[in-house]
Scaffold this motif. Structure first.
Motif, mmCIF file in Angstrom:
data_model
loop_
_atom_site.group_PDB
_atom_site.id
_atom_site.type_symbol
_atom_site.label_atom_id
_atom_site.label_comp_id
_atom_site.label_asym_id
_atom_site.label_seq_id
_atom_site.Cartn_x
_atom_site.Cartn_y
_atom_site.Cartn_z
ATOM 1 N N ASN A 35 -0.947 -50.278 0.934
ATOM 2 C CA ASN A 35 -1.357 -49.157 1.777
ATOM 3 C C ASN A 35 -0.412 -47.982 1.574
ATOM 4 O O ASN A 35 0.806 -48.169 1.467
ATOM 5 N N TYR A 36 -0.995 -46.795 1.533
ATOM 6 C CA TYR A 36 -0.222 -45.560 1.370
ATOM 7 C C TYR A 36 -0.726 -44.507 2.347
ATOM 8 O O TYR A 36 -1.931 -44.418 2.602
ATOM 9 N N ASN A 37 0.193 -43.703 2.857
ATOM 10 C CA ASN A 37 -0.158 -42.478 3.574
ATOM 11 C C ASN A 37 -0.006 -41.343 2.574
ATOM 12 O O ASN A 37 1.040 -41.221 1.932
ATOM 13 N N CYS A 38 -1.049 -40.532 2.446
ATOM 14 C CA CYS A 38 -1.059 -39.469 1.440
ATOM 15 C C CYS A 38 -1.208 -38.108 2.097
ATOM 16 O O CYS A 38 -1.784 -37.975 3.175
ATOM 17 N N ASP A 39 -0.712 -37.107 1.401
ATOM 18 C CA ASP A 39 -0.825 -35.714 1.828
ATOM 19 C C ASP A 39 -1.798 -35.019 0.872
ATOM 20 O O ASP A 39 -1.481 -34.803 -0.292
ATOM 21 N N LEU A 40 -2.980 -34.693 1.375
ATOM 22 C CA LEU A 40 -3.987 -34.002 0.561
ATOM 23 C C LEU A 40 -3.987 -32.531 0.948
ATOM 24 O O LEU A 40 -4.788 -32.082 1.760
ATOM 25 N N ASN A 41 -3.052 -31.793 0.409
ATOM 26 C CA ASN A 41 -2.901 -30.362 0.715
ATOM 27 C C ASN A 41 -2.768 -30.120 2.212
ATOM 28 O O ASN A 41 -3.418 -29.252 2.781
ATOM 29 N N GLY A 42 -1.944 -30.911 2.870
ATOM 30 C CA GLY A 42 -1.706 -30.766 4.305
ATOM 31 C C GLY A 42 -2.565 -31.655 5.178
ATOM 32 O O GLY A 42 -2.293 -31.814 6.352
ATOM 33 N N ALA A 43 -3.605 -32.234 4.643
ATOM 34 C CA ALA A 43 -4.465 -33.138 5.413
ATOM 35 C C ALA A 43 -4.006 -34.583 5.177
ATOM 36 O O ALA A 43 -3.910 -35.021 4.029
ATOM 37 N N PRO A 44 -3.726 -35.319 6.254
ATOM 38 C CA PRO A 44 -3.307 -36.708 6.069
ATOM 39 C C PRO A 44 -4.475 -37.590 5.633
ATOM 40 O O PRO A 44 -5.618 -37.378 6.031
ATOM 41 N N ALA A 45 -4.176 -38.582 4.796
ATOM 42 C CA ALA A 45 -5.190 -39.532 4.329
ATOM 43 C C ALA A 45 -4.534 -40.892 4.168
ATOM 44 O O ALA A 45 -3.316 -41.005 4.010
#
Length: 140
Positions: A35-45
Protein backbone atom coordinates in the motif's frame (compact mmCIF):
# COMPACT_ATOMS: atom_id res chain seq x y z
CA UNK A 1 31.57 -51.34 -48.74
CA UNK A 2 31.50 -48.39 -46.30
CA UNK A 3 29.26 -48.32 -43.32
CA UNK A 4 27.22 -45.16 -42.68
CA UNK A 5 28.23 -43.73 -39.35
CA UNK A 6 26.82 -40.56 -37.83
CA UNK A 7 29.31 -37.75 -37.71
CA UNK A 8 30.73 -36.58 -34.41
CA UNK A 9 29.08 -33.18 -34.93
CA UNK A 10 25.65 -34.80 -35.29
CA UNK A 11 26.20 -36.83 -32.12
CA UNK A 12 27.02 -33.67 -30.16
CA UNK A 13 24.55 -31.19 -31.69
CA UNK A 14 21.33 -33.20 -31.44
CA UNK A 15 21.48 -33.80 -27.66
CA UNK A 16 22.53 -30.18 -27.08
CA UNK A 17 19.60 -28.90 -29.18
CA UNK A 18 17.18 -31.12 -27.26
CA UNK A 19 18.56 -29.82 -23.96
CA UNK A 20 18.22 -26.18 -25.03
CA UNK A 21 14.61 -26.71 -26.11
CA UNK A 22 13.56 -27.68 -22.58
CA UNK A 23 12.23 -24.75 -20.54
CA UNK A 24 13.79 -24.14 -17.16
CA UNK A 25 11.60 -24.04 -14.08
CA UNK A 26 10.41 -20.76 -12.63
CA UNK A 27 8.81 -20.81 -9.22
CA UNK A 28 6.10 -18.48 -8.01
CA UNK A 29 6.50 -16.94 -4.61
CA UNK A 30 3.88 -15.77 -2.18
CA UNK A 31 1.62 -12.87 -3.07
CA UNK A 32 2.28 -9.72 -1.04
CA UNK A 33 -0.04 -6.71 -0.74
CA UNK A 34 1.68 -3.33 -0.80
CA UNK A 35 0.00 0.00 0.00
CA UNK A 36 1.16 3.51 -0.87
CA UNK A 37 -0.14 7.01 -0.25
CA UNK A 38 0.49 9.08 -3.38
CA UNK A 39 0.45 12.76 -4.24
CA UNK A 40 -1.24 13.37 -7.60
CA UNK A 41 -0.47 17.06 -8.09
CA UNK A 42 -1.75 17.90 -4.61
CA UNK A 43 -4.61 15.40 -4.59
CA UNK A 44 -4.13 12.46 -2.22
CA UNK A 45 -4.54 8.94 -3.63
CA UNK A 46 -4.14 5.40 -2.36
CA UNK A 47 -2.31 2.79 -4.44
CA UNK A 48 -2.82 -0.87 -3.50
CA UNK A 49 -0.88 -3.58 -5.34
CA UNK A 50 -0.79 -7.35 -5.06
CA UNK A 51 2.75 -8.42 -5.98
CA UNK A 52 3.97 -11.91 -6.88
CA UNK A 53 7.67 -12.66 -7.23
CA UNK A 54 8.70 -15.21 -9.85
CA UNK A 55 12.16 -16.64 -9.20
CA UNK A 56 14.33 -18.98 -11.19
CA UNK A 57 14.95 -19.03 -14.87
CA UNK A 58 13.43 -20.05 -18.13
CA UNK A 59 10.17 -19.50 -19.93
CA UNK A 60 7.09 -18.21 -18.05
CA UNK A 61 3.67 -17.04 -19.15
CA UNK A 62 1.21 -14.66 -17.55
CA UNK A 63 -2.57 -14.84 -17.20
CA UNK A 64 -3.12 -13.16 -20.57
CA UNK A 65 -1.02 -15.73 -22.43
CA UNK A 66 2.02 -13.48 -22.72
CA UNK A 67 5.34 -15.29 -22.61
CA UNK A 68 8.56 -14.03 -21.13
CA UNK A 69 12.05 -15.35 -20.50
CA UNK A 70 13.74 -14.80 -17.17
CA UNK A 71 17.49 -14.98 -16.69
CA UNK A 72 18.77 -17.88 -14.61
CA UNK A 73 18.76 -16.86 -10.95
CA UNK A 74 16.83 -13.65 -11.64
CA UNK A 75 13.42 -12.54 -10.51
CA UNK A 76 10.41 -10.92 -12.11
CA UNK A 77 7.54 -9.18 -10.37
CA UNK A 78 3.93 -9.50 -11.51
CA UNK A 79 1.33 -7.20 -10.01
CA UNK A 80 -2.19 -5.96 -10.17
CA UNK A 81 -4.03 -3.35 -8.19
CA UNK A 82 -5.77 -0.02 -8.12
CA UNK A 83 -5.09 3.66 -7.60
CA UNK A 84 -7.97 5.53 -5.98
CA UNK A 85 -8.40 9.27 -5.36
CA UNK A 86 -11.51 11.32 -4.53
CA UNK A 87 -12.16 11.93 -8.23
CA UNK A 88 -10.81 8.86 -10.03
CA UNK A 89 -10.22 5.12 -9.84
CA UNK A 90 -7.69 3.29 -12.01
CA UNK A 91 -6.94 -0.43 -12.24
CA UNK A 92 -3.55 -1.72 -13.35
CA UNK A 93 -1.56 -4.83 -14.16
CA UNK A 94 2.14 -4.94 -14.75
CA UNK A 95 5.45 -6.69 -14.80
CA UNK A 96 8.71 -5.50 -13.25
CA UNK A 97 8.95 -1.67 -13.53
CA UNK A 98 5.99 -0.99 -15.84
CA UNK A 99 2.21 -1.17 -15.49
CA UNK A 100 -0.73 -0.49 -17.77
CA UNK A 101 -3.49 1.57 -16.15
CA UNK A 102 -7.12 1.85 -17.23
CA UNK A 103 -9.78 4.19 -15.79
CA UNK A 104 -13.57 4.11 -15.61
CA UNK A 105 -13.84 6.11 -18.85
CA UNK A 106 -11.53 3.58 -20.55
CA UNK A 107 -8.62 6.05 -20.52
CA UNK A 108 -5.36 4.11 -20.73
CA UNK A 109 -1.78 4.99 -19.95
CA UNK A 110 1.50 3.38 -18.97
CA UNK A 111 3.33 4.01 -15.70
CA UNK A 112 6.91 3.29 -14.71
CA UNK A 113 7.53 2.56 -11.02
CA UNK A 114 10.90 3.64 -9.60
CA UNK A 115 11.48 2.43 -6.04
CA UNK A 116 13.61 4.26 -3.45
CA UNK A 117 13.29 2.17 -0.27
CA UNK A 118 9.82 2.95 1.18
CA UNK A 119 9.25 5.67 -1.42
CA UNK A 120 8.24 5.23 -5.02
CA UNK A 121 8.09 7.57 -7.99
CA UNK A 122 5.33 6.92 -10.51
CA UNK A 123 6.28 8.22 -13.95
CA UNK A 124 3.10 8.50 -16.05
CA UNK A 125 3.69 8.12 -19.80
CA UNK A 126 7.42 7.54 -19.30
CA UNK A 127 8.02 7.39 -23.06
CA UNK A 128 5.87 10.45 -23.81
CA UNK A 129 3.96 12.47 -24.53
CA UNK A 130 4.60 14.70 -21.53
CA UNK A 131 5.82 12.36 -18.76
CA UNK A 132 4.59 13.36 -15.30
CA UNK A 133 6.05 12.27 -11.96
CA UNK A 134 4.12 11.58 -8.76
CA UNK A 135 5.64 10.64 -5.38
CA UNK A 136 4.28 7.83 -3.21
CA UNK A 137 5.11 6.71 0.33
CA UNK A 138 4.67 3.10 1.42
CA UNK A 139 2.28 2.54 4.31
CA UNK A 140 1.38 -0.51 6.36
Amino acid sequence: MTQDRPSLARLLILPAAAFLALPSIATAGPVTTMNYNCDLNGAPARLTARVETIRGGGVVSDRTGGIGVLPIGGASYLYEGQLVSQTARYYFTGRDSFADFVGAGNERFRVQFVHHGNRMTMIVNPHGPGPAQHMCQRTR
